[in-house]
Design a protein around this motif. Structure first.
Motif, PDB file in Angstrom:
ATOM      1  N   HIS A  60       0.858  -1.180   0.000  1.00  0.00           N
ATOM      2  CA  HIS A  60       0.000   0.000   0.000  1.00  0.00           C
ATOM      3  C   HIS A  60       0.900   1.238   0.000  1.00  0.00           C
ATOM      4  CE1 HIS A  60      -3.591   2.363   1.940  1.00  0.00           C
ATOM      5  NE2 HIS A  60      -3.272   2.768   0.739  1.00  0.00           N
ATOM      6  N   ILE A  61       0.807   2.028  -1.059  1.00  0.00           N
ATOM      7  CA  ILE A  61       1.612   3.243  -1.206  1.00  0.00           C
ATOM      8  C   ILE A  61       0.673   4.415  -1.400  1.00  0.00           C
ATOM      9  CG2 ILE A  61       3.387   4.420  -2.560  1.00  0.00           C
ATOM     10  CD1 ILE A  61       4.436   1.702  -3.409  1.00  0.00           C
ATOM     11  N   VAL A  62       0.867   5.463  -0.632  1.00  0.00           N
ATOM     12  CA  VAL A  62       0.042   6.669  -0.744  1.00  0.00           C
ATOM     13  C   VAL A  62       0.930   7.817  -1.198  1.00  0.00           C
ATOM     14  CG1 VAL A  62      -1.580   5.885   1.040  1.00  0.00           C
ATOM     15  CG2 VAL A  62       0.417   7.261   1.673  1.00  0.00           C
ATOM     16  N   PRO A  63       0.350   8.877  -1.739  1.00  0.00           N
ATOM     17  CA  PRO A  63       1.165  10.028  -2.140  1.00  0.00           C
ATOM     18  C   PRO A  63       2.004  10.543  -0.972  1.00  0.00           C
ATOM     19  CG  PRO A  63      -1.052  10.243  -3.017  1.00  0.00           C
ATOM     20  CD  PRO A  63      -1.067   9.056  -2.108  1.00  0.00           C
ATOM     21  N   GLY A  64       3.262  10.790  -1.244  1.00  0.00           N
ATOM     22  CA  GLY A  64       4.191  11.237  -0.218  1.00  0.00           C
ATOM     23  C   GLY A  64       5.074  10.124   0.317  1.00  0.00           C
ATOM     24  N   MET A  65       4.733   8.862   0.007  1.00  0.00           N
ATOM     25  CA  MET A  65       5.577   7.731   0.414  1.00  0.00           C
ATOM     26  C   MET A  65       6.650   7.514  -0.656  1.00  0.00           C
ATOM     27  SD  MET A  65       3.011   4.838   2.023  1.00  0.00           S
ATOM     28  CE  MET A  65       4.300   3.613   1.967  1.00  0.00           C
ATOM     29  N   HIS A  66       7.758   8.196  -0.518  1.00  0.00           N
ATOM     30  CA  HIS A  66       8.849   8.064  -1.482  1.00  0.00           C
ATOM     31  C   HIS A  66       9.517   6.711  -1.254  1.00  0.00           C
ATOM     32  CE1 HIS A  66       8.263  12.292  -2.418  1.00  0.00           C
ATOM     33  NE2 HIS A  66       8.331  12.563  -1.120  1.00  0.00           N
ATOM     34  N   THR A  67       9.351   5.798  -2.208  1.00  0.00           N
ATOM     35  CA  THR A  67       9.727   4.404  -2.012  1.00  0.00           C
ATOM     36  C   THR A  67      10.936   4.043  -2.859  1.00  0.00           C
ATOM     37  OG1 THR A  67       7.406   3.852  -1.599  1.00  0.00           O
ATOM     38  CG2 THR A  67       8.901   2.029  -2.070  1.00  0.00           C
ATOM     39  N   LEU A  68      11.920   3.472  -2.187  1.00  0.00           N
ATOM     40  CA  LEU A  68      13.108   2.970  -2.865  1.00  0.00           C
ATOM     41  C   LEU A  68      12.945   1.465  -3.057  1.00  0.00           C
ATOM     42  CD1 LEU A  68      16.057   3.810  -3.772  1.00  0.00           C
ATOM     43  CD2 LEU A  68      16.789   2.873  -1.580  1.00  0.00           C
ATOM     44  N   ILE A  69      13.198   0.988  -4.279  1.00  0.00           N
ATOM     45  CA  ILE A  69      13.008  -0.418  -4.620  1.00  0.00           C
ATOM     46  C   ILE A  69      14.370  -1.012  -4.937  1.00  0.00           C
ATOM     47  CG2 ILE A  69      11.830  -2.045  -6.139  1.00  0.00           C
ATOM     48  CD1 ILE A  69       9.777   0.135  -6.707  1.00  0.00           C
ATOM     49  N   THR A  70      14.753  -2.044  -4.184  1.00  0.00           N
ATOM     50  CA  THR A  70      16.062  -2.669  -4.367  1.00  0.00           C
ATOM     51  C   THR A  70      15.895  -4.177  -4.424  1.00  0.00           C
ATOM     52  OG1 THR A  70      16.492  -2.823  -1.987  1.00  0.00           O
ATOM     53  CG2 THR A  70      17.198  -0.806  -3.119  1.00  0.00           C
ATOM     54  N   GLY A  71      16.986  -4.840  -4.775  1.00  0.00           N
ATOM     55  CA  GLY A  71      16.995  -6.295  -4.850  1.00  0.00           C
ATOM     56  C   GLY A  71      17.943  -6.758  -5.933  1.00  0.00           C
ATOM     57  N   PRO A  72      18.247  -8.048  -5.944  1.00  0.00           N
ATOM     58  CA  PRO A  72      19.169  -8.576  -6.968  1.00  0.00           C
ATOM     59  C   PRO A  72      18.553  -8.522  -8.359  1.00  0.00           C
ATOM     60  CG  PRO A  72      18.193 -10.359  -5.692  1.00  0.00           C
ATOM     61  CD  PRO A  72      17.773  -9.087  -5.016  1.00  0.00           C
ATOM     62  N   ASN A  73      19.373  -8.738  -9.362  1.00  0.00           N
ATOM     63  CA  ASN A  73      18.892  -8.730 -10.748  1.00  0.00           C
ATOM     64  C   ASN A  73      17.891  -9.858 -10.973  1.00  0.00           C
ATOM     65  OD1 ASN A  73      20.572  -6.585 -11.363  1.00  0.00           O
ATOM     66  ND2 ASN A  73      22.243  -7.913 -12.067  1.00  0.00           N
ATOM     67  N   GLY A  74      16.849  -9.546 -11.777  1.00  0.00           N
ATOM     68  CA  GLY A  74      15.856 -10.549 -12.125  1.00  0.00           C
ATOM     69  C   GLY A  74      14.849 -10.842 -11.042  1.00  0.00           C
ATOM     70  N   CYS A  75      14.763  -9.996 -10.014  1.00  0.00           N
ATOM     71  CA  CYS A  75      13.854 -10.283  -8.905  1.00  0.00           C
ATOM     72  C   CYS A  75      12.482  -9.660  -9.090  1.00  0.00           C
ATOM     73  CB  CYS A  75      14.456  -9.817  -7.586  1.00  0.00           C
ATOM     74  SG  CYS A  75      14.623  -8.014  -7.465  1.00  0.00           S
ATOM     75  N   GLY A  76      12.314  -8.766 -10.070  1.00  0.00           N
ATOM     76  CA  GLY A  76      10.989  -8.208 -10.323  1.00  0.00           C
ATOM     77  C   GLY A  76      10.841  -6.741 -10.010  1.00  0.00           C
ATOM     78  N   LYS A  77      11.948  -6.012  -9.903  1.00  0.00           N
ATOM     79  CA  LYS A  77      11.835  -4.584  -9.573  1.00  0.00           C
ATOM     80  C   LYS A  77      11.149  -3.820 -10.707  1.00  0.00           C
ATOM     81  CE  LYS A  77      16.255  -4.002  -9.002  1.00  0.00           C
ATOM     82  NZ  LYS A  77      16.697  -5.370  -9.323  1.00  0.00           N
ATOM     83  N   SER A  78      11.673  -3.967 -11.924  1.00  0.00           N
ATOM     84  CA  SER A  78      11.067  -3.277 -13.066  1.00  0.00           C
ATOM     85  C   SER A  78       9.720  -3.881 -13.436  1.00  0.00           C
ATOM     86  CB  SER A  78      12.006  -3.331 -14.268  1.00  0.00           C
ATOM     87  OG  SER A  78      13.242  -2.716 -13.971  1.00  0.00           O
ATOM     88  N   SER A  79       9.513  -5.141 -13.080  1.00  0.00           N
ATOM     89  CA  SER A  79       8.237  -5.792 -13.390  1.00  0.00           C
ATOM     90  C   SER A  79       7.084  -5.089 -12.693  1.00  0.00           C
ATOM     91  CB  SER A  79       8.284  -7.262 -12.979  1.00  0.00           C
ATOM     92  OG  SER A  79       9.328  -7.934 -13.641  1.00  0.00           O
ATOM     93  N   LEU A  80       7.320  -4.597 -11.481  1.00  0.00           N
ATOM     94  CA  LEU A  80       6.274  -3.853 -10.772  1.00  0.00           C
ATOM     95  C   LEU A  80       5.874  -2.616 -11.555  1.00  0.00           C
ATOM     96  CD1 LEU A  80       4.521  -3.360  -8.276  1.00  0.00           C
ATOM     97  CD2 LEU A  80       6.494  -2.210  -7.219  1.00  0.00           C
ATOM     98  N   PHE A  81       6.839  -1.922 -12.136  1.00  0.00           N
ATOM     99  CA  PHE A  81       6.529  -0.736 -12.941  1.00  0.00           C
ATOM    100  C   PHE A  81       5.715  -1.106 -14.178  1.00  0.00           C
ATOM    101  CE2 PHE A  81      10.350   2.003 -11.402  1.00  0.00           C
ATOM    102  CZ  PHE A  81       9.721   2.129 -10.170  1.00  0.00           C
ATOM    103  N   ARG A  82       6.003  -2.247 -14.773  1.00  0.00           N
ATOM    104  CA  ARG A  82       5.260  -2.667 -15.962  1.00  0.00           C
ATOM    105  C   ARG A  82       3.809  -2.996 -15.615  1.00  0.00           C
ATOM    106  NH1 ARG A  82      10.410  -5.603 -16.991  1.00  0.00           N
ATOM    107  NH2 ARG A  82      11.530  -4.389 -18.566  1.00  0.00           N
TER     108      ARG A  82
END
Length: 728
Positions: A499-521
């Motif tokens: 659950h992310i609301v406006p103002g929650m500046h979220t940093l997304i990390t993790g190893p390669n191929g774990c799904g970070k960019s997949s969330l954006f898609r």
């Protein structure tokens, strides 16, 4: 030396005068007809037996399910009707008008053919009668008719091309509309594997299909008109000359020869449709391989040059060309026997049958009369000139009719080739329609021996999409038991609930191929929500900046406001001075003067450096002012100090950051951390004011623990091949 045609005319004149020769000629004609029919029947049986012997086992298995090939496949008719509705959407359309004019010109051309044949018959009569004055008068008529005849021929070709262009325009406009609707262009290339060369289908296949339809319409309509009108003319002429009763057998003979030829050619005709479709497919693949090398923007031919990879690329191109060459050679070989049989039947069998059809009405006529009603025997020359005129006119008309029938016969091959293009274009529209419904099909990756690759990640059933997407009123982003699944069906995260609301500046990390960019898609609605619920703002409230921003064709202004146009920018009340302030925030003020102003046009993918392109992408965030900025490693080529200024400016503008990065220097601009463990798990936590050093040490400690876990897995023998999509 007299020509064959003059010898035949002299022979016809002698037969017409001498009753004994007329009787012998009749007997010879009957023998010729019998021999022709026997030869045609034997050729058909021989070709059918040869075709059955030459079939491969795979062909026999296909033939066992289909007892006999139909002249026109019902599937082809279904596909063609679908495309026809697109090309001609209604009765009162421009395309119908063009086709109507073209048909009218074809009718005029047939009447001109009949008139010219009658005119040539009169000219021959004048020659036999040695009437010089009448001959030159008929010759003047013949020369006078040449001008409208050539004009009509030119108009036939012009309107045939015009029909092809009109049909292509309709198909192209409809294809572009479907291709760019609901992000179909992305889904076709990334979520579905049926159209490997969409550009080939959208350009060359549509062009070949529309040209084939226009050409086939012209080459079917003209022969049908020729055969119908010429037949009526010959019947009417025979009845006026007292030979009406003797035309029944020639008509039966002609019908039998044409139908027998059609059946034989159908029996020996290869499957040109499937072969042409396969040829187009291989052409598209070869073109795709070339585009990978010459396109610098997506596939980096510069890297090929750095790595000296020309030999590997040359091997792929050579292999693709060899496959295309083999397919084209196969088509050429298949055509050899078909053309031989076609020429034998249409040139020799038809010639014998045609001469018989011409001679019988003349030989068997009882009390023949002239056009004025007088008996031919009462003519000064015994009717020789009149018979010669009739013979010449009938011969010319039958030659034209035979040419028309030949075009109809050869059009079967063109119809089969049209079926191949129809299948390709229809398949393209069918894929467009299915991907819009969420029906995707992908080819499973295979090993070199053809076996399926064993996957470590859990497979997800992508055939059913039950997820729900709702737009939130408060601008929050909520994922409720939403799985993150790659286009290959690999499950990156089984079930995500955040659950992310406006103002929650979220940093997304993790190893390669774990799904970070997949969330954006998934947030960008590029990938489907297979299960669960997704609540998110509308798409215009989020703006994604990838690691390699796209630079469009156009002016420098267009790069900042993309995807808006200059007209949309003015409508929003934004001026060039406002754009200059935006470029100042991303440290690109010098670009305007350096490139020659806002209206300068260049190939911006090559003109701008990597860091400048990334900062230009960030400038678009300040122009569009979204609620969320989805930043995917978009500052990897930007210096740390400039990067910090830009991130702080984005926060000051009230835009919530969702950042995928490996740079520790960006941690201080975020309030929450979404961390993937690379094993299908994740953790959402708040950054409680830790210092940067503490965060870095915690990150290093976690990385060491992960390395130890991986070493333990290796010791336990868990060294299976790891295969997943590249979602970074």
């Amino acid at each position: 030396m007299p020509s064959i045609q003059s010898k035949m005319m002299n022979m016809a004149a002698e037969i017409a005068v001498d009753p004994e020769k007329r009787r012998r000629a009749l007997i010879y004609s009957l023998v010729t007809v019998s021999g022709t029919l026997a030869a045609t029947f034997y050729a058909g049986r021989l070709s059918a037996s040869n075709a059955s012997r030459s079939r491969s086992p795979s062909d026999e298995s296909v033939e066992s399910t289909k007892k006999r090939r139909k002249m026109i496949d019902p599937l082809f008719l279904k596909q063609f009707r679908f495309l026809l509705k697109i090309m001609i959407p209604g009765l009162f359309t421009k395309e119908v008008g063009i086709i109507a004019i073209h048909s009218l010109i074809l009718i005029c051309r047939t009447f001109l053919t009949i008139y010219v044949a009658a005119l040539e018959g009169k000219m021959v009569k004048c020659i036999v009668q040695k009437d010089m004055k009448a001959f030159f008068w008929q010759l003047a008529k013949w020369e006078a008719i040449a001008l409208p005849a050539t004009f009509v021929n030119s108009m036939i070709r012009f309107f045939e091309s015009h029909i092809g262009l009109a049909l292509r325009s309709r198909l192209t406009e409809h294809a572009y509309k479907e291709y760019f609707a609901d992000q179909t262009y992305y889904q076709v290339s990334n979520l579905d594997s049926r159209l490997l060369n969409a550009d080939q289908c959208l350009t060359e296949d549509i062009t070949m299909f529309s040209q084939s339809v226009a050409h086939l319409y012209s080459h079917l309509t003209k022969p049908v008109l020729d055969i119908a009108l010429i037949t009526l003319t010959l019947v009417s002429y025979a009845r006026r000359r007292g030979s009406g009763k003797s035309i029944i057998f020639p008509m039966i003979l002609g019908s039998f020869v044409v139908s027998a030829t059609a059946r034989i050619l159908k029996a020996v005709s290869p499957r040109f449709g499937s072969m042409v479709a396969e040829e187009a497919k291989r052409k598209g693949h070869l073109r795709y391989l070339h585009s990978r090398i010459i396109t610098n923007r997506l596939f980096h031919n510069e890297e090929i040059a750095f790595y000296n990879g020309h030999e590997a690329e040359n091997k792929q191109l050579h292999g693709a060309y060899q496959k295309l060459k083999e397919q084209m050679s196969l088509i050429y070989k298949k055509r050899v026997f078909y053309i031989m049989m076609e020429q034998f039947l249409m040139k020799y069998v038809w010639s014998g049958a045609g001469m018989t059809m011409i001679a019988l009405p003349i030989l068997t006529a009882i009390n023949p009369t002239t056009a004025s009603g007088k008996l031919l025997e009462d003519e000064p020359d015994g009717g020789v000139s009149e018979r010669t005129r009739g013979f010449t006119m009938a011969k010319n008309l039958l030659v034209n009719s035979a040419d028309a029938a030949e075009r109809l016969m050869t059009s079967y091959k063109e119809i089969v080739e049209l079926a191949g293009y129809t299948s390709r274009v229809y398949e393209m529209f069918n894929v467009f329609r299915e991907v819009k419904k969420g029906q995707y099909q992908r080819t499973e990756p295979e090993n070199a021996d053809g076996s399926k690759i064993k996957r470590r990640l859990e497979r997800f059933d992508t055939s059913k999409i039950t997820g729900v997407i709702r737009f939130s009123d408060d601008g929050s982003i909520v994922l409720n038991e939403v799985p993150i699944v790659t286009p290959n069906g690999d499950t990156v995260v089984k079930s995500m609930s955040i659950h992310i609301v406006p103002g929650m500046h979220t940093l997304i990390t993790g190893p390669n191929g774990c799904g970070k960019s997949s969330l954006f898609r998934i947030l960008g609605m590029l990938w489907p929500v297979y299960r669960g619920e997704l609540h998110m703002p509308k798409k215009d409230k989020m703006y994604l900046i990838p690691q390699r921003p796209y630079m469009t064709l156009g002016t420098l202004r267009d790069q900042v406001i993309y995807p808006h146009t200059a007209w949309q920018m003015k409508r929003r009340g934004v001026k060039d001075d406002d754009l200059a302030k935006i470029l100042a925030k991303v440290h690109l003020s010098h670009i305007v003067e350096r490139e020659g102003g806002w209206d300068a046009k260049s190939d911006w993918m090559d003109v701008l450096s990597g860091g400048e392109k990334q900062r230009m992408g960030l400038a678009r965030v300040f122009y569009h002012m979204p609620q969320y900025a989805l930043l995917d490693e978009c500052t990897s080529a930007v210096s740390i100090d400039v990067e910090g200024d830009i991130y702080q400016a984005i926060k000051d503008a009230g835009i919530t950051l969702l950042t995928v990065t490996h740079r520790p220097s960006l941690w201080k601009f975020h309030t929450h951390l979404l961390r993937y463990d690379g094993e299908g798990g994740y953790e959402m936590s708040e950054m409680l004011g830790d210092t940067e050093e503490e965060r870095l040490s915690l990150n290093d400690e976690r990385a060491k623990l992960e390395d130890r876990l991986r070493n333990i897995n290796k010791l336990l023998g868990d060294d299976e091949e790891y295969v997943s999509s590249n979602d970074e």
